[in-house]
Design a protein around this motif. Structure first.
Motif, PDB file in Angstrom:
ATOM      1  N   HIS A  11       0.832  -1.199   0.000  1.00 55.73           N
ATOM      2  CA  HIS A  11       0.000   0.000   0.000  1.00 55.73           C
ATOM      3  C   HIS A  11       0.871   1.256   0.000  1.00 55.73           C
ATOM      4  N   THR A  12       0.256   2.357  -0.406  1.00 58.18           N
ATOM      5  CA  THR A  12       0.861   3.678  -0.262  1.00 58.18           C
ATOM      6  C   THR A  12       0.078   4.438   0.810  1.00 58.18           C
ATOM      7  N   TYR A  13       0.751   5.340   1.507  1.00 57.42           N
ATOM      8  CA  TYR A  13       0.130   6.045   2.625  1.00 57.42           C
ATOM      9  C   TYR A  13       0.361   7.545   2.515  1.00 57.42           C
ATOM     10  N   ASP A  14      -0.633   8.303   2.964  1.00 58.51           N
ATOM     11  CA  ASP A  14      -0.504   9.741   3.168  1.00 58.51           C
ATOM     12  C   ASP A  14      -0.903  10.030   4.610  1.00 58.51           C
ATOM     13  N   VAL A  15      -0.058  10.779   5.322  1.00 53.53           N
ATOM     14  CA  VAL A  15      -0.344  11.129   6.715  1.00 53.53           C
ATOM     15  C   VAL A  15      -0.413  12.648   6.837  1.00 53.53           C
ATOM     16  N   LEU A  16      -1.515  13.128   7.376  1.00 51.98           N
ATOM     17  CA  LEU A  16      -1.707  14.555   7.624  1.00 51.98           C
ATOM     18  C   LEU A  16      -1.854  14.794   9.117  1.00 51.98           C
ATOM     19  N   VAL A  17      -1.358  15.934   9.571  1.00 52.47           N
ATOM     20  CA  VAL A  17      -1.475  16.321  10.980  1.00 52.47           C
ATOM     21  C   VAL A  17      -2.358  17.558  11.081  1.00 52.47           C
ATOM     22  N   GLN A  18      -3.309  17.496  12.018  1.00 52.70           N
ATOM     23  CA  GLN A  18      -4.172  18.637  12.328  1.00 52.70           C
ATOM     24  C   GLN A  18      -4.099  18.860  13.831  1.00 52.70           C
ATOM     25  N   TYR A  19      -4.008  20.114  14.254  1.00 53.85           N
ATOM     26  CA  TYR A  19      -3.811  20.405  15.676  1.00 53.85           C
ATOM     27  C   TYR A  19      -4.612  21.665  16.022  1.00 53.85           C
ATOM     28  N   CYS A  20      -5.607  21.504  16.875  1.00 53.81           N
ATOM     29  CA  CYS A  20      -6.463  22.623  17.286  1.00 53.81           C
ATOM     30  C   CYS A  20      -6.570  22.671  18.797  1.00 53.81           C
ATOM     31  N   GLN A  21      -7.062  23.797  19.292  1.00 58.14           N
ATOM     32  CA  GLN A  21      -7.371  23.901  20.717  1.00 58.14           C
ATOM     33  C   GLN A  21      -8.745  24.533  20.898  1.00 58.14           C
ATOM     34  N   VAL A  22      -9.405  24.122  21.964  1.00 59.66           N
ATOM     35  CA  VAL A  22     -10.690  24.711  22.346  1.00 59.66           C
ATOM     36  C   VAL A  22     -10.402  25.672  23.491  1.00 59.66           C
ATOM     37  N   TYR A  23     -10.379  26.942  23.183  1.00 59.22           N
ATOM     38  CA  TYR A  23     -10.090  27.978  24.163  1.00 59.22           C
ATOM     39  C   TYR A  23     -11.285  28.914  24.270  1.00 59.22           C
ATOM     40  N   ASP A  24     -11.742  29.117  25.485  1.00 63.03           N
ATOM     41  CA  ASP A  24     -12.875  30.014  25.714  1.00 63.03           C
ATOM     42  C   ASP A  24     -14.106  29.546  24.921  1.00 63.03           C
ATOM     43  N   GLU A  25     -14.246  28.195  24.812  1.00 60.11           N
ATOM     44  CA  GLU A  25     -15.368  27.564  24.104  1.00 60.11           C
ATOM     45  C   GLU A  25     -15.357  27.849  22.606  1.00 60.11           C
ATOM     46  N   LYS A  26     -14.203  28.207  22.076  1.00 60.07           N
ATOM     47  CA  LYS A  26     -14.054  28.427  20.639  1.00 60.07           C
ATOM     48  C   LYS A  26     -12.870  27.602  20.142  1.00 60.07           C
ATOM     49  N   ILE A  27     -12.904  27.261  18.836  1.00 60.28           N
ATOM     50  CA  ILE A  27     -11.877  26.402  18.249  1.00 60.28           C
ATOM     51  C   ILE A  27     -10.874  27.259  17.490  1.00 60.28           C
ATOM     52  N   TYR A  28      -9.568  27.030  17.772  1.00 59.02           N
ATOM     53  CA  TYR A  28      -8.506  27.775  17.107  1.00 59.02           C
ATOM     54  C   TYR A  28      -7.488  26.806  16.509  1.00 59.02           C
ATOM     55  N   ASP A  29      -6.887  27.220  15.405  1.00 63.24           N
ATOM     56  CA  ASP A  29      -5.924  26.405  14.672  1.00 63.24           C
ATOM     57  C   ASP A  29      -4.522  26.632  15.227  1.00 63.24           C
ATOM     58  N   LEU A  30      -3.913  25.590  15.772  1.00 65.08           N
ATOM     59  CA  LEU A  30      -2.578  25.717  16.348  1.00 65.08           C
ATOM     60  C   LEU A  30      -1.473  25.620  15.300  1.00 65.08           C
ATOM     61  N   LEU A  31      -1.804  25.179  14.083  1.00 67.30           N
ATOM     62  CA  LEU A  31      -0.802  25.092  13.025  1.00 67.30           C
ATOM     63  C   LEU A  31      -0.813  26.319  12.121  1.00 67.30           C
ATOM     64  N   ASP A  32      -1.630  27.283  12.467  1.00 66.81           N
ATOM     65  CA  ASP A  32      -1.665  28.546  11.727  1.00 66.81           C
ATOM     66  C   ASP A  32      -0.470  29.386  12.167  1.00 66.81           C
ATOM     67  N   ASP A  33       0.410  29.705  11.235  1.00 61.38           N
ATOM     68  CA  ASP A  33       1.628  30.446  11.580  1.00 61.38           C
ATOM     69  C   ASP A  33       1.343  31.826  12.155  1.00 61.38           C
ATOM     70  N   GLU A  34       0.152  32.348  11.893  1.00 59.03           N
ATOM     71  CA  GLU A  34      -0.172  33.688  12.401  1.00 59.03           C
ATOM     72  C   GLU A  34      -0.954  33.631  13.703  1.00 59.03           C
ATOM     73  N   ALA A  35      -1.166  32.403  14.228  1.00 51.22           N
ATOM     74  CA  ALA A  35      -1.914  32.282  15.484  1.00 51.22           C
ATOM     75  C   ALA A  35      -1.088  32.811  16.649  1.00 51.22           C
ATOM     76  N   ASP A  36      -1.776  33.312  17.657  1.00 47.72           N
ATOM     77  CA  ASP A  36      -1.102  33.871  18.827  1.00 47.72           C
ATOM     78  C   ASP A  36      -1.734  33.268  20.081  1.00 47.72           C
ATOM     79  N   GLY A  37      -1.392  32.014  20.336  1.00 53.74           N
ATOM     80  CA  GLY A  37      -1.948  31.366  21.514  1.00 53.74           C
ATOM     81  C   GLY A  37      -3.457  31.242  21.465  1.00 53.74           C
TER      82      GLY A  37
END
Length: 246
Positions: A11-37
């Motif tokens: 088989h061939t494989y593709d692996v993707l990573v996704q990383y988010c956080q739930v802060y203040d009951e909202k979802i934010y992208d931790l892999l966004d280079d412009e994110a600030d905590g």
């Protein structure tokens, strides 16, 4: 995971990573280079699709072909997690973190077959009994005669002759081949598979009286405690339902 991938030659494989956080009951992208905590970007929306299931719309998914690449992404995302200092913890988590590995597995033979079919649809070959332009009659005359029922001539000076159209017969044959191949693969367990591994790091509940949290830290603690209570209620309801045979 990566050792298993390396050991699987079928088989061939593709692996993707996704990383988010739930802060203040909202979802934010931790892999966004412009994110600030999680505090300087627009929150993302939770969606549900017919094929995707529940997913975070707009979340970054980075390719991770090696374990080192995956760990590097998790380290980078982890540096953007929200923390605060309290009387009980100098580095207190203020969000729930959710990292995901999305793995797509394809049969190696299927990938090769797709390439062959795509190449064949691009024009066919003379060895398959078709012309270089894909026409089923071998393309010797460069013309395509209509049958008599559709106005084709039986030697009437070429009446009904047309320029070579796209080969409908060839297209139909290849479509049937593709469908048959997919059905066979699905029946044999060789179809494309997508798996999603979610790793969740929950922020701990907080005794605000002991932690001395005030202002923004107090608001964060309240939201964390509320979400943990909701999760506990869900787990309890699922457990009770299972016990009743539901």
């Amino acid at each position: 995971l990566y050792a298993a991938i390396a050991a699987d030659g079928a088989h061939t494989y593709d692996v993707l990573v996704q990383y988010c956080q739930v802060y203040d009951e909202k979802i934010y992208d931790l892999l966004d280079d412009e994110a600030d905590g999680g505090r300087g970007r627009m929150p993302l929306r939770l969606r549900e699709g017919a094929t995707e299931g529940i997913y975070v719309q707009g979340a970054t998914q980075e390719a991770a072909p090696t374990a080192e690449a995956a760990l590097s992404l998790l380290t980078s995302g982890g540096s953007r997690l929200a923390f605060a200092s309290t009387n009980m913890n100098m580095r207190s988590s203020r969000s729930h973190a959710v990292s995901q590995l999305i793995v797509t597995r394809r049969p190696r033979a299927h990938a090769q077959r797709q390439a062959e079919v795509a190449e064949g649809n691009g024009g066919g070959s003379a060895s398959e009994g078709g012309a270089a332009d894909g026409s089923p009659d071998g393309g010797q005359s460069g013309r395509h005669e209509l049958p008599p029922s559709l106005g084709g001539g039986g030697g009437g000076g070429g009446r009904g002759s047309l320029a070579p159209p796209p080969s409908l017969q060839n297209w139909r044959r290849r479509s049937v081949e593709i469908i048959s191949h997919l059905i066979t693969e699905a029946a044999s367990g060789n179809a494309t598979c997508v798996g999603r591994l979610s790793i969740v790091d929950l922020a701990g509940s907080e005794d605000v009286g002991r932690s001395g949290a005030t202002g923004q830290a107090l608001a964060e603690a309240k939201r964390i405690n509320t979400s943990l209570l909701a999760l506990g209620n869900v787990i309890q309801a699922l457990t009770e339902g299972h016990g009743k045979g539901a």
